[in-house]
Write a protein that holds these residues in place. Structure first.
Motif, short mmCIF file in Angstrom:
data_model
loop_
_atom_site.label_atom_id
_atom_site.label_comp_id
_atom_site.label_asym_id
_atom_site.label_seq_id
_atom_site.Cartn_x
_atom_site.Cartn_y
_atom_site.Cartn_z
N TYR A 1 -5.76 8.00 -24.18
CA TYR A 1 -7.02 8.28 -25.47
C TYR A 1 -6.54 8.99 -26.88
CZ TYR A 1 -9.99 8.48 -20.82
OH TYR A 1 -10.70 8.68 -20.54
N LEU A 2 -7.13 8.77 -27.34
CA LEU A 2 -7.03 8.47 -29.13
C LEU A 2 -7.16 10.31 -28.26
CD1 LEU A 2 -9.33 6.17 -30.52
CD2 LEU A 2 -6.38 6.19 -30.31
N ARG A 3 -6.01 11.20 -29.79
CA ARG A 3 -6.77 12.67 -29.65
C ARG A 3 -7.26 12.77 -31.11
NH1 ARG A 3 -2.05 15.18 -29.40
NH2 ARG A 3 -1.36 14.29 -27.24
N PHE A 4 -8.03 13.54 -31.27
CA PHE A 4 -8.87 14.16 -32.44
C PHE A 4 -7.71 14.43 -33.33
CE2 PHE A 4 -13.51 16.63 -30.75
CZ PHE A 4 -13.90 14.90 -30.43
N PRO A 5 -8.35 14.10 -34.78
CA PRO A 5 -7.19 14.63 -35.47
C PRO A 5 -7.54 16.37 -34.84
CG PRO A 5 -9.27 13.01 -36.29
CD PRO A 5 -9.33 13.21 -35.13
N ALA A 6 -6.53 17.15 -36.16
CA ALA A 6 -6.39 18.03 -36.14
C ALA A 6 -7.14 19.24 -36.88
CB ALA A 6 -4.84 19.07 -36.42
N GLY A 7 -8.15 20.16 -35.70
CA GLY A 7 -8.89 20.52 -37.41
C GLY A 7 -10.15 19.95 -37.77
N LEU B 1 -23.41 21.44 -11.57
CA LEU B 1 -22.74 21.34 -12.64
C LEU B 1 -21.42 22.49 -13.05
CD1 LEU B 1 -25.56 21.85 -15.36
CD2 LEU B 1 -23.50 22.88 -15.51
N LEU B 2 -20.73 21.60 -13.76
CA LEU B 2 -19.40 22.50 -13.82
C LEU B 2 -20.43 22.31 -15.46
CD1 LEU B 2 -17.62 19.78 -12.13
CD2 LEU B 2 -18.09 21.94 -11.29
N HIS B 3 -19.41 23.31 -16.10
CA HIS B 3 -19.21 24.17 -17.07
C HIS B 3 -18.02 24.75 -18.12
CE1 HIS B 3 -22.04 27.00 -20.47
NE2 HIS B 3 -21.66 26.22 -20.61
N TRP B 4 -18.43 24.16 -18.54
CA TRP B 4 -16.32 25.09 -19.33
C TRP B 4 -16.72 26.01 -20.27
CZ3 TRP B 4 -16.67 20.07 -16.50
CH2 TRP B 4 -15.83 20.36 -16.02
N SER B 5 -17.65 27.04 -20.24
CA SER B 5 -18.22 27.77 -21.32
C SER B 5 -16.37 28.62 -21.41
CB SER B 5 -19.08 29.17 -20.84
OG SER B 5 -18.66 29.40 -19.06
N GLY B 6 -16.25 29.41 -22.58
CA GLY B 6 -15.33 30.15 -22.52
C GLY B 6 -14.23 29.34 -23.75
N SER B 7 -13.42 29.64 -24.33
CA SER B 7 -12.34 29.17 -25.56
C SER B 7 -11.99 27.68 -24.75
CB SER B 7 -12.19 30.06 -26.22
OG SER B 7 -10.41 30.74 -25.03
N GLY B 8 -11.63 27.75 -23.87
CA GLY B 8 -11.33 26.20 -23.67
C GLY B 8 -11.40 25.20 -23.17
N LYS B 9 -11.57 24.03 -23.55
CA LYS B 9 -12.36 22.86 -23.75
C LYS B 9 -11.59 22.10 -22.80
CE LYS B 9 -15.49 24.95 -25.22
NZ LYS B 9 -16.72 25.80 -24.46
N PRO B 10 -12.15 21.28 -21.73
CA PRO B 10 -11.13 19.88 -21.41
C PRO B 10 -10.52 18.58 -22.20
CG PRO B 10 -14.00 19.81 -20.62
CD PRO B 10 -13.13 20.78 -21.51
N TRP B 11 -11.48 18.37 -23.12
CA TRP B 11 -10.91 17.08 -23.30
C TRP B 11 -9.91 17.30 -24.56
CZ3 TRP B 11 -15.82 19.91 -23.74
CH2 TRP B 11 -16.23 20.36 -25.15
N VAL B 12 -9.80 18.56 -24.60
CA VAL B 12 -8.82 19.55 -25.71
C VAL B 12 -7.43 19.86 -25.13
CG1 VAL B 12 -7.45 21.45 -27.16
CG2 VAL B 12 -10.49 20.52 -27.03
N LEU C 1 -7.39 18.50 -22.16
CA LEU C 1 -6.11 17.17 -20.99
C LEU C 1 -5.31 16.61 -22.57
CD1 LEU C 1 -9.47 16.07 -19.79
CD2 LEU C 1 -7.29 16.00 -18.54
N ASP C 2 -6.00 16.71 -23.83
CA ASP C 2 -5.14 15.79 -24.98
C ASP C 2 -3.57 16.48 -25.45
OD1 ASP C 2 -7.56 13.84 -25.56
OD2 ASP C 2 -7.49 14.34 -27.13
N SER C 3 -3.79 17.30 -25.23
CA SER C 3 -2.74 18.10 -25.53
C SER C 3 -2.06 18.58 -23.93
CB SER C 3 -2.98 19.13 -26.02
OG SER C 3 -2.75 20.48 -25.00
N ASN C 4 -2.11 17.71 -23.21
CA ASN C 4 -1.18 17.21 -22.04
C ASN C 4 -0.92 18.54 -20.92
OD1 ASN C 4 -1.26 14.85 -21.32
ND2 ASN C 4 0.90 14.56 -23.11
N ARG C 5 -1.72 19.60 -21.70
CA ARG C 5 -2.12 20.70 -20.40
C ARG C 5 -3.21 21.46 -20.12
NH1 ARG C 5 1.42 23.79 -25.01
NH2 ARG C 5 0.26 23.73 -26.09
#
Ligand SMILES: *[C@@H]1O[C@H](CO)[C@@H](O)[C@H](O)[C@H]1NC(C)=O
Length: 373
Positions: A42-48, A336-347, A349-353
């Motif tokens: 998977y590609l990473r989003f460029p930071a910021g 329905l699964l909802h990632w409300s709150g500050s953590g997002k799954p794509w971020v 997963l990309d950071s391996n945490r």
């Protein structure tokens, strides 16, 4: 089912998730789930990431075609947005959450019995994103609506988390004006969720005489959504007189647009935003809430909401607004699964945490070039 859950998530309670999720996840193709859990390609989003620079580097794989089951009946190619057999869904698309929006659409199509009957209304402040949607879903029925950030610029109040201050967060208040008058009902969905059940079931929910349907949380401490200022001023707190207000999350709402238009709810919500902004200068004595677009909805609708089953918004998976810690599912079935709150799954997963439940989002992710498969 058993196999892939075990493989992608050795470290979380597979047994719990099995019991809770298995009824609604049966149509999940196991091969895809396993493949997508391999995040190395998977590609990473460029930071910021922001605005146009990031847009150029996005690429999404094309989703497999989704076709109606036989019992759906035909919907002609010439049918319009006004066709009464359509299920209408509104979602925002913006650069920061695009990956989430695309995954949400993918999840809806994958679990719908009649995916060709789903019509998407995308709210954007950047119209170039339309091309990306088309590349991921060539046959999707959708329309893109431009939401001018200026419309709410003067109304947005600072909040606990910067993401909550994005103008597009407020677009849900304007659906009744933006969508065609022939669209009588719409499901509004946030961009950080996946649907793991047939969305037509949510669509058919009865709202009775209410305008908005959403899961209600009457055990949540409602007091904390407003400031002491608010509660101590009877002119303000009196708005809840004669109601039993309960918290609800505005990330999943079924909205009767006919009633909304008739009773002018957009204006009522805007008026509360003006009170919040006017603060001391208007003689109201300062802020009345600390969150973003949610409290005005609570002010207008809490206590008047048609209760929808909790399975349709298993929220909070992003963790709390400050730390972004991992959360578990609430007890009960899940649609329905909802990632409300500050953590997002794509971020994460990309950071391996990743949090354990982020593995349930990954199969819907279409981000990355086709060659990463
Ligand atoms: C609810 O929250 C308010 C404000 O944070 C607090 O003062 C109050 O004690 C809480 N009530 C309960 C029952 O926890």
């Amino acid at each position: 089912m058993m196999l892939w859950i075990m493989r992608i998530s050795g470290f979380f309670s597979a047994a719990t998730v099995m019991v809770v999720l298995s009824p609604s996840l049966q149509s999940f193709p196991p091969a895809e789930a396993i493949r997508s859990s391999n995040l190395d390609g998977y590609l990473r989003f460029p930071a910021g990431t922001h605005a146009s620079g990031a847009r150029d580097s996005f690429s999404f794989r094309q989703a497999p075609p989704f076709r109606n089951a036989e019992e759906c009946g035909g919907l002609g190619d010439d049918s319009t947005v006004c066709d009464p057999s359509l299920v209408h869904i509104a979602i925002t698309l913006d650069v920061d959450y695009l990956r989430g929006s695309i995954a949400a659409v993918h999840s809806i199509l994958q679990h719908a019995l009649c995916p060709e009957n789903v019509f998407f209304h995308f709210l954007v402040s950047d119209t170039s994103l339309e091309t990306l949607v088309r590349s991921a879903f060539p046959r999707l029925r959708f329309k893109v609506y431009y939401f001018d950030p200026e419309r709410v610029r003067g109304l947005i109040s600072s909040s606990v988390r910067q993401a909550l201050e994005q103008p597009l967060n407020y677009a849900r208040n304007y659906l009744a004006d933006m969508l065609e008058p022939c669209v009588r009902r719409v499901i509004y969905l946030d961009s950080d969720l996946v649907v793991v059940d047939d969305v037509a079931k949510l669509w058919r929910t009865s709202l009775g005489s209410r305008t908005v349907g959403a899961p209600e949380y009457c055990h949540a401490n409602f007091t904390k959504y407003f400031t002491e200022r608010f509660w101590s001023d009877p002119r303000l707190a009196g708005t809840f007189a004669g109601r039993r207000p309960c918290y609800f999350n505005t990330g999943v709402m079924v909205i009767d647009l006919v009633r909304w238009r008739r009773f002018g709810y957009t204006r009522r919500i805007v008026r509360w935003m003006e009170v919040q902004k006017g603060g001391a200068s208007a003689g109201w004595g300062g802020r009345i809430y600390e969150l973003g677009s949610l409290p005005p909805f609570l002010l207008v609708f809490a206590g008047h909401v048609a209760p929808i089953e909790h399975r349709w918004n298993q929220h909070g998976l992003g963790g709390d607004n400050v730390k972004g810690s991992c959360r578990d599912l609430h007890p009960g079935p899940v649609s329905l699964l909802h990632w409300s709150g500050s953590g997002k799954p794509w971020v994460r997963l990309d950071s391996n945490r990743p949090c354990p439940l982020d593995a349930l989002w990954a199969p819907y992710d279409l981000y990355g070039p086709a060659s990463s498969l």
